[in-house]
Design a protein around this motif. Structure first.
Motif, PDB file in Angstrom:
ATOM      1  N   GLU A 106       0.817  -1.212   0.000  1.00 42.43           N
ATOM      2  CA  GLU A 106       0.000   0.000   0.000  1.00 42.43           C
ATOM      3  C   GLU A 106       0.855   1.267   0.000  1.00 42.43           C
ATOM      4  O   GLU A 106       1.952   1.290   0.545  1.00 42.43           O
ATOM      5  CB  GLU A 106      -0.934   0.023   1.211  1.00 42.43           C
ATOM      6  N   ARG A 107       0.286   2.312  -0.593  1.00 45.67           N
ATOM      7  CA  ARG A 107       0.798   3.677  -0.529  1.00 45.67           C
ATOM      8  C   ARG A 107       2.274   3.813  -0.903  1.00 45.67           C
ATOM      9  O   ARG A 107       3.055   4.460  -0.187  1.00 45.67           O
ATOM     10  CB  ARG A 107       0.536   4.273   0.864  1.00 45.67           C
ATOM     11  N   TYR A 132      -3.496  -7.151   8.728  1.00 42.25           N
ATOM     12  CA  TYR A 132      -2.719  -5.918   8.874  1.00 42.25           C
ATOM     13  C   TYR A 132      -1.811  -5.974  10.115  1.00 42.25           C
ATOM     14  O   TYR A 132      -1.446  -4.953  10.677  1.00 42.25           O
ATOM     15  CB  TYR A 132      -3.652  -4.699   8.931  1.00 42.25           C
ATOM     16  N   GLU A 255      -4.118   8.979   9.775  1.00 40.51           N
ATOM     17  CA  GLU A 255      -3.445   8.152   8.771  1.00 40.51           C
ATOM     18  C   GLU A 255      -3.494   8.864   7.426  1.00 40.51           C
ATOM     19  O   GLU A 255      -3.848  10.044   7.367  1.00 40.51           O
ATOM     20  CB  GLU A 255      -4.006   6.733   8.726  1.00 40.51           C
ATOM     21  N   GLY A 275     -10.875   2.922   8.031  1.00 39.26           N
ATOM     22  CA  GLY A 275     -10.700   1.937   6.952  1.00 39.26           C
ATOM     23  C   GLY A 275     -10.952   2.563   5.596  1.00 39.26           C
ATOM     24  O   GLY A 275     -10.488   3.666   5.305  1.00 39.26           O
ATOM     25  N   TRP A 276     -11.738   1.865   4.743  1.00 42.51           N
ATOM     26  CA  TRP A 276     -11.996   2.374   3.385  1.00 42.51           C
ATOM     27  C   TRP A 276     -13.051   3.471   3.396  1.00 42.51           C
ATOM     28  O   TRP A 276     -13.246   4.151   2.380  1.00 42.51           O
ATOM     29  CB  TRP A 276     -12.479   1.250   2.466  1.00 42.51           C
TER      30      TRP A 276
HETATM   31  C1  GAL Z   1      -7.298   2.683   5.306  1.00 40.43           C
HETATM   32  C2  GAL Z   1      -5.917   3.004   4.797  1.00 40.43           C
HETATM   33  C3  GAL Z   1      -5.744   2.300   3.480  1.00 40.43           C
HETATM   34  C4  GAL Z   1      -5.957   0.819   3.712  1.00 40.43           C
HETATM   35  C5  GAL Z   1      -7.321   0.578   4.341  1.00 40.43           C
HETATM   36  C6  GAL Z   1      -7.557  -0.881   4.670  1.00 40.43           C
HETATM   37  O1  GAL Z   1      -7.545   3.291   6.530  1.00 40.43           O
HETATM   38  O2  GAL Z   1      -5.751   4.375   4.649  1.00 40.43           O
HETATM   39  O3  GAL Z   1      -4.474   2.569   2.955  1.00 40.43           O
HETATM   40  O4  GAL Z   1      -4.963   0.349   4.571  1.00 40.43           O
HETATM   41  O5  GAL Z   1      -7.439   1.318   5.523  1.00 40.43           O
HETATM   42  O6  GAL Z   1      -8.756  -1.030   5.366  1.00 40.43           O
END
Ligand code: GAL
Length: 381
Positions: A106-107, A132, A255, A275-276
């Motif tokens: 990710e990222r 995670y 985040e 999350g998403w």
């Molecule tokens: C978000 C995060 C994403 C991904 C996602 C997974 O909070 O910014 O990059 O990790 O959670 O649920």
């Protein structure tokens, strides 16, 4: 050659189809499909941009319906039109490998190291089958901006090291008087998770990179169970951590960090942790990269007409990068992802104008805009 009417119609359709695919764009259109120069929706999520010798390189998560299969790269000279340069880092089939297929990448962000001439990529890595839980930062390196990137290593940073702004003595004094807070946020504030992870190394999830004017680079990531951001200095070759790091907005659950600089001040854009699902964006400002960071609240303004969402849900998006606009100091393209967790490659993008006004970051909704938008801006700075 003789052509009947049907053949002529087909030929006209083919030609017009060809021209519509290659027709150039001269603006950023948010929320809708973002076609590359071949007409395909850009597949680079949680992305960042590297500017190098007049060209821009966009790196992001190359998603399938689910998690990324690796890191994609697109190239542009104007930021509106992007050519797909393919995958620059791909998961492997070797069992037990850090980046074994099924891991979570990710990222990703890439920076150029002038001393070594190398392109250095850092990303958030979760090991296959562990959800995670691994919370690692990972590094890969290449001789070319368009890869291939060679995977180097992944780890939890700063094992055995206390942050510059929160040494062990402070932790002890503080935690002794506020023991058993019972609140997740206070635990983050007190540094309970920081102390827990001193030995194994600190968690490193959502991340960005920032290169300062003096060439020093920093890896900034969500740590301590996503309660607190860590800003960590990278070594001169950008391939490791020096051990100098600071806690930012402790216990405030930030985040999706992005960092910009203007007139000697540092500006942070981030999200909350849902999350998403979208939440309200945040911002902060500091006189040095090490702080002190002052929380400045939600920098967003305006409403996304597609989903009627405004600043309290960041128009449906989550921050990923602040791209400085070349020649327009204090102006940025603020990049956000609109996640579509059920079909992640269809996740959308919001690339919006952002600028510094009266020492604060401002991000404005614009459905369709181009960089000359900044020429009409009346800033008080
Ligand atoms: C978000 C995060 C994403 C991904 C996602 C997974 O909070 O910014 O990059 O990790 O959670 O649920």
């Amino acid at each position: 050659m003789y052509m009947n009417n049907k053949m002529i119609v087909c030929a006209v359709l083919l030609v017009s189809c060809f021209f519509s695919v290659v027709s150039a764009s001269d603006s950023f259109v948010s929320y809708e499909l973002f076609p590359d120069t071949a007409g395909e929706h850009i597949n680079a999520h949680g992305a960042g941009v590297l500017e190098r010798e007049g060209e821009y390189y966009l790196y992001g998560e190359c998603k399938g319906r689910g998690n990324a299969r690796g890191v994609s790269c697109y190239k542009s000279t104007d930021l509106y039109n992007w050519e797909n340069m393919g995958m620059v880092l791909t998961t492997v089939d070797t069992p037990g490998d850090d980046i074994e297929r099924g891991c979570i990448i990710e990222r990703p962000k890439v920076i150029y190291n002038a001393k070594t001439g190398k392109y250095v990529m850092w990303f958030h890595l979760e090991l296959r089958g562990r959800g995670y839980a691994a919370a690692r930062t990972a590094v890969a390196v290449s001789n070319s901006p368009v890869g291939p990137f060679e995977y180097v290593k992944s780890f939890r940073p700063n094992s055995g090291i206390w942050p510059m702004n929160y040494p062990e003595e402070i932790y002890k004094a503080y935690s002794d008087c506020v023991k058993n807070s019972g609140s997740w946020m206070s635990d983050g504030d007190i540094g309970v998770f920081l102390a827990r992870d001193i030995k194994p190394g600190q968690m490193a999830r959502d991340m960005t990179l920032f290169v300062d004017d003096n060439g020093k680079a920093y890896n900034i990531h969500a740590s301590e169970e996503n309660q607190t951001l860590h800003i960590c200095e990278l070594t001169d070759d950008y391939l490791g951590f020096t051990g100098r790091y600071t806690r930012v907005l402790a216990g405030m659950s930030n985040e999706a960090p992005a960092i910009g600089k203007y007139k000697g001040r540092y500006y942070l854009l981030s999200s909350g942790c849902t999350g998403w699902a979208p939440n309200a964006a945040r911002s902060a400002v500091a006189p040095t990269i090490w702080g002190p960071w002052r929380y400045e609240g939600n920098p967003c303004d305006g409403v996304n007409p597609h989903n009627k969402l405004g600043p309290d849900k960041t128009w449906g998006g989550q921050s990923t990068y602040l791209l400085p606009v070349s020649g327009k100091s204090g102006c940025f393209v603020a990049m956000f992802d609109v996640w579509r967790p059920r079909d992640q490659k269809d996740s959308r993008y919001l690339w919006l104008p952002a600028y510094i006004n009266e020492n604060k970051l401002v991000v404005v909704w614009q459905g369709d805009w181009s960089l000359d938008w900044f020429d009409r801006l009346d800033r008080k700075n």
